[in-house]
Motif scaffolding. Structure first.
Motif, PDB file in Angstrom:
ATOM      1  N   LEU A 277       5.407  -5.240  -7.955  1.00  0.00           N
ATOM      2  CA  LEU A 277       4.387  -4.204  -7.778  1.00  0.00           C
ATOM      3  C   LEU A 277       4.072  -3.915  -6.313  1.00  0.00           C
ATOM      4  N   ILE A 278       3.999  -2.653  -5.990  1.00  0.00           N
ATOM      5  CA  ILE A 278       3.601  -2.213  -4.648  1.00  0.00           C
ATOM      6  C   ILE A 278       2.477  -1.195  -4.820  1.00  0.00           C
ATOM      7  N   ILE A 279       1.391  -1.420  -4.101  1.00  0.00           N
ATOM      8  CA  ILE A 279       0.264  -0.485  -4.191  1.00  0.00           C
ATOM      9  C   ILE A 279       0.380   0.512  -3.035  1.00  0.00           C
ATOM     10  N   TYR A 280       0.475   1.770  -3.379  1.00  0.00           N
ATOM     11  CA  TYR A 280       0.470   2.794  -2.339  1.00  0.00           C
ATOM     12  C   TYR A 280      -1.003   3.102  -2.018  1.00  0.00           C
ATOM     13  N   VAL A 281      -1.483   2.494  -0.945  1.00  0.00           N
ATOM     14  CA  VAL A 281      -2.917   2.530  -0.626  1.00  0.00           C
ATOM     15  C   VAL A 281      -3.391   3.954  -0.281  1.00  0.00           C
ATOM     16  N   GLY A 282      -2.586   4.668   0.475  1.00  0.00           N
ATOM     17  CA  GLY A 282      -3.004   6.015   0.880  1.00  0.00           C
ATOM     18  C   GLY A 282      -3.150   6.975  -0.288  1.00  0.00           C
ATOM     19  N   GLY A 283      -2.387   6.714  -1.333  1.00  0.00           N
ATOM     20  CA  GLY A 283      -2.494   7.492  -2.563  1.00  0.00           C
ATOM     21  C   GLY A 283      -2.263   8.986  -2.389  1.00  0.00           C
ATOM     22  N   MET A 284      -2.712   9.729  -3.370  1.00  0.00           N
ATOM     23  CA  MET A 284      -2.445  11.161  -3.392  1.00  0.00           C
ATOM     24  C   MET A 284      -3.091  11.891  -2.210  1.00  0.00           C
ATOM     25  N   LYS A 285      -4.203  11.357  -1.739  1.00  0.00           N
ATOM     26  CA  LYS A 285      -4.890  11.998  -0.613  1.00  0.00           C
ATOM     27  C   LYS A 285      -3.968  12.030   0.617  1.00  0.00           C
ATOM     28  N   GLU A 286      -3.344  10.892   0.899  1.00  0.00           N
ATOM     29  CA  GLU A 286      -2.461  10.803   2.054  1.00  0.00           C
ATOM     30  C   GLU A 286      -1.174  11.596   1.823  1.00  0.00           C
ATOM     31  N   TRP A 287      -0.664  11.529   0.604  1.00  0.00           N
ATOM     32  CA  TRP A 287       0.579  12.256   0.251  1.00  0.00           C
ATOM     33  C   TRP A 287       0.383  13.755   0.504  1.00  0.00           C
ATOM     34  N   LYS A 288      -0.755  14.265   0.038  1.00  0.00           N
ATOM     35  CA  LYS A 288      -1.044  15.697   0.210  1.00  0.00           C
ATOM     36  C   LYS A 288      -1.303  16.027   1.680  1.00  0.00           C
TER      37      LYS A 288
ATOM     38  N   ALA B  57      -2.018  -0.483   8.215  1.00  0.00           N
ATOM     39  CA  ALA B  57      -1.537  -1.727   7.618  1.00  0.00           C
ATOM     40  C   ALA B  57      -2.441  -2.916   7.916  1.00  0.00           C
ATOM     41  N   GLU B  58      -3.263  -2.818   8.962  1.00  0.00           N
ATOM     42  CA  GLU B  58      -4.155  -3.935   9.312  1.00  0.00           C
ATOM     43  C   GLU B  58      -5.540  -3.756   8.680  1.00  0.00           C
ATOM     44  N   SER B  59      -5.705  -2.735   7.873  1.00  0.00           N
ATOM     45  CA  SER B  59      -7.042  -2.441   7.336  1.00  0.00           C
ATOM     46  C   SER B  59      -7.472  -3.511   6.329  1.00  0.00           C
ATOM     47  N   PRO B  60      -8.794  -3.612   6.097  1.00  0.00           N
ATOM     48  CA  PRO B  60      -9.289  -4.606   5.133  1.00  0.00           C
ATOM     49  C   PRO B  60      -8.719  -4.404   3.730  1.00  0.00           C
ATOM     50  N   VAL B  61      -8.382  -3.168   3.393  1.00  0.00           N
ATOM     51  CA  VAL B  61      -7.831  -2.914   2.051  1.00  0.00           C
ATOM     52  C   VAL B  61      -6.490  -3.634   1.895  1.00  0.00           C
ATOM     53  N   PHE B  62      -5.652  -3.552   2.933  1.00  0.00           N
ATOM     54  CA  PHE B  62      -4.354  -4.228   2.893  1.00  0.00           C
ATOM     55  C   PHE B  62      -4.560  -5.745   2.779  1.00  0.00           C
ATOM     56  N   ALA B  63      -5.520  -6.255   3.553  1.00  0.00           N
ATOM     57  CA  ALA B  63      -5.786  -7.700   3.532  1.00  0.00           C
ATOM     58  C   ALA B  63      -6.282  -8.122   2.154  1.00  0.00           C
ATOM     59  N   ARG B  64      -7.159  -7.313   1.572  1.00  0.00           N
ATOM     60  CA  ARG B  64      -7.701  -7.650   0.243  1.00  0.00           C
ATOM     61  C   ARG B  64      -6.584  -7.694  -0.794  1.00  0.00           C
ATOM     62  N   LEU B  65      -5.698  -6.704  -0.739  1.00  0.00           N
ATOM     63  CA  LEU B  65      -4.601  -6.648  -1.717  1.00  0.00           C
ATOM     64  C   LEU B  65      -3.671  -7.839  -1.556  1.00  0.00           C
ATOM     65  N   ARG B  66      -3.386  -8.175  -0.305  1.00  0.00           N
ATOM     66  CA  ARG B  66      -2.501  -9.333  -0.065  1.00  0.00           C
ATOM     67  C   ARG B  66      -3.164 -10.601  -0.572  1.00  0.00           C
ATOM     68  N   GLY B  67      -4.488 -10.655  -0.406  1.00  0.00           N
ATOM     69  CA  GLY B  67      -5.255 -11.819  -0.889  1.00  0.00           C
ATOM     70  C   GLY B  67      -5.138 -11.992  -2.395  1.00  0.00           C
ATOM     71  N   LYS B  68      -4.864 -10.913  -3.090  1.00  0.00           N
ATOM     72  CA  LYS B  68      -4.724 -10.979  -4.552  1.00  0.00           C
ATOM     73  C   LYS B  68      -3.263 -11.081  -4.975  1.00  0.00           C
ATOM     74  N   GLY B  69      -2.418 -11.268  -3.987  1.00  0.00           N
ATOM     75  CA  GLY B  69      -0.998 -11.407  -4.305  1.00  0.00           C
ATOM     76  C   GLY B  69      -0.316 -10.082  -4.575  1.00  0.00           C
ATOM     77  N   LEU B  70      -0.967  -8.980  -4.204  1.00  0.00           N
ATOM     78  CA  LEU B  70      -0.370  -7.660  -4.409  1.00  0.00           C
ATOM     79  C   LEU B  70       0.170  -7.149  -3.082  1.00  0.00           C
ATOM     80  N   GLN B  71       1.242  -6.382  -3.183  1.00  0.00           N
ATOM     81  CA  GLN B  71       1.882  -5.902  -1.962  1.00  0.00           C
ATOM     82  C   GLN B  71       1.452  -4.466  -1.673  1.00  0.00           C
ATOM     83  N   PRO B  72       0.727  -4.245  -0.569  1.00  0.00           N
ATOM     84  CA  PRO B  72       0.371  -2.872  -0.232  1.00  0.00           C
ATOM     85  C   PRO B  72       1.515  -2.160   0.478  1.00  0.00           C
ATOM     86  N   GLY B  73       1.591  -0.862   0.327  1.00  0.00           N
ATOM     87  CA  GLY B  73       2.655  -0.103   0.978  1.00  0.00           C
ATOM     88  C   GLY B  73       2.099   1.021   1.823  1.00  0.00           C
TER      89      GLY B  73
END
Lengths: 207, 170
Positions: free
Chosen positions: A175-186, A68-84
């Motif tokens: 909108l919620i972005i599932y950052v881990g995506g299919m890779k993490e799900w699998k 949750a502290e990764s740069p990807v989460f920060a970038r998404l929040r910076g764009k007003g998107l909610q990472p999950g």
């Protein structure tokens, strides 16, 4: 024919034919469309590996799980998107509102969708949005929460899809972005649905 | 009487014919791979950060693969052969430089030995070992340059169909 005129002729005819072929191809690109909205920067040359030594506080640490502290989460929040995180996404998937259509999952992948997606997720490959919008848009209008995911890892498509949806009027807060995506799900061996949505063919993800 | 019978064909012409087919075939194969998966190619082109405007990026990704197929077909058929070979050189040189620059950036960022670097360069063949790719491209450039600078007579559609050779006219 001299070399220069012949080269120019080849270049001219080739470019004209290239434009024509792209326009006629069913998989051709729309030249004026911005497939990567909001000036999002491309992923760095060396894909950042998020250290599993620092697991997310509220998500089980799967292989390649983003924290949750990764740069990807920060970038998404910076764009007003909610990472999950995975835990949040699992919670939304298990929520009774998911079955009622108030929580919707969107899978922004092409042919990979049929090979296994989050059960009940709609396909929304935003590069060919016009193909999917007629099905997906009414569903999104009725939804309270929309989870968008793609392949995971360095994949940014879910972010672009979400930004594209905001451009056509879907409220950003849904909108919620599932950052881990299919890779993490699998990687967490969560169930997969094969083929079309609600096909009833479920398979456990192979690690 | 045919030109082949009155003017023996030098061995180098057979080599050039083979070269034309190899380079042309590769261009067709690589071009079709990209043309059939334009979205994947679009994402790869974007990673090079060469252009910012969407229409220019989309045009590059949408048109270039078909252009490549066209040049390959001309080389195989022997139509406008020198022009097509020259265009191939003009495409290969900047592309090779761009790929080499990206590999150098990875080398500088990660400290990975240069010849261990492997990535999908957008060439149409998936992930490649960069040293192999640079060697392959250098050979293709040299081959295409040779085809550009040397005339040949073997199975060139233009010479055999469009323009009767002086020998056959006699």
């Amino acid at each position: 024919m001299k070399l220069l005129p012949e080269t120019l002729l080849v270049a001219g005819v080739g470019i004209a034919l290239g434009f024509a072929a792209n326009a006629l191809s069913p998989r051709g690109l729309e030249l004026k469309r911005n497939y990567f909205p909001s000036g999002a920067t491309p992923v760095p040359i060396s894909p950042q590996v998020i250290s599993p030594a620092h697991p997310a506080t509220n998500a089980p640490a799967g292989e390649g799980s983003p924290v949750a502290e990764s740069p990807v989460f920060a970038r998404l929040r910076g764009k007003g998107l909610q990472p999950g995180t995975l835990a949040e996404i699992q919670q939304l998937h298990a929520d009774p509102r998911f079955a009622l259509g108030a929580i919707v999952f969107l899978d922004d992948r092409d042919h990979e969708y049929a090979e296994g997606h989050v059960p009940g997720a709609y396909q929304f490959f935003h590069y060919r949005a016009q193909e999917f919008l007629p099905t997906v848009l009414p569903v999104l209008q009725a939804a309270e929460k929309i989870v968008v995911y793609c392949g995971g890892g360095t994949c940014e498509d879910s972010e672009f899809a979400a930004l594209m949806l905001t451009e056509i009027g879907v409220p950003r807060e849904k909108l919620i972005i599932y950052v881990g995506g299919m890779k993490e799900w699998k990687a967490n061996q969560l169930p997969l649905e094969l083929g079309e949505r609600n096909s009833g063919r479920l398979a456990p993800a192979a690690k | 009487m045919t030109a082949f019978m009155t003017h023996p064909i030098a061995k180098s012409e057979y080599v050039r014919l083979l070269l034309r087919w190899v380079i042309g075939g590769l261009f067709i194969y690589m071009g079709l791979n990209k043309a059939l998966h334009p979205v994947e190619f679009l994402k790869l082109v974007r990673q090079y950060e060469m252009v910012q405007q969407p229409w220019l990026l989309n045009s590059l990704a949408g048109v270039l693969p078909w252009f490549e197929v066209f040049c390959g077909a001309l080389l195989v058929a022997g139509v406008w052969r020198r022009g097509a070979a020259c265009v191939a050189v003009l495409m290969l040189v900047p592309f090779t430089i761009i790929v080499a620059r990206r590999a150098l950036a990875i080398h500088a960022a990660q400290g990975t030995p240069f010849c261990d670097i492997k990535f999908d360069c957008g060439c149409g063949a998936g992930e490649v070992v960069i040293c192999h790719k640079l060697l392959e491209n250098s050979l293709l450039i040299l081959g295409a340059l040779w085809l550009t600078l040397q005339p040949d007579r073997l199975l060139t559609l233009k010479r055999s169909v469009a323009t009767p050779s002086p020998v056959t006219a006699v």
